[in-house]
Design a protein around this motif. Structure first.
Motif: not given
Length: 123
Positions: A1-3, A26-37, A46-52, A98-102
């Motif tokens: 779970q990520v908040q 949460g401990r798994t932040f580094g395991g997710y792609a992150m982004g802004w919408l 709408e999508f704005v930006a994402a980072i691996t 956050s998501a599994s990929g961008t």
């Protein structure tokens, strides 16, 4: 779970700058792609930006390319969006996600969402 919790929104004049911050629990932040919408009044989100996960690759919507910069600090469980040359069309609620990929984020899909932070650009 990520908040996810966003901060940094506010009111700014056209041409101004803001930096948004998203802090994750949460401990798994580094395991997710992150982004802004973002979602403007009366419009779809709408999508704005994402980072691996490793911050090796960033992706931007054409409307913000060259003006916005996404970054992350996995040691701090934090992600940032530096916004410059803001204009009224950037007015929206900005969501951290956050998501599994961008690819998912670019498709407006995420595993976890923040509550959003309002950005208002006055003309």
């Amino acid at each position: 779970q990520v908040q996810l919790v966003e901060s940094g929104g506010g009111l700014v004049q056209t041409g101004g700058s803001l930096t948004l911050t998203c802090v994750a629990s949460g401990r798994t932040f580094g395991g997710y792609a992150m982004g802004w919408l973002r979602q403007a009044p009366g419009k779809e989100r709408e999508f704005v930006a994402a980072i691996t996960r490793s911050a090796g690759t960033t992706t931007y919507a054409d409307s913000v390319k060259g003006r916005f910069t996404i970054s992350r600090d996995n040691a701090k469980n934090a992600m940032y969006l530096q916004m410059t040359s803001l204009n009224p069309e950037d007015t929206a609620v900005y969501y951290c996600a956050s998501a599994s990929g961008t690819f998912s984020l670019r498709s407006n899909t995420a595993d976890y969402w923040g509550q959003g932070t309002q950005v208002t650009v006055s003309s």
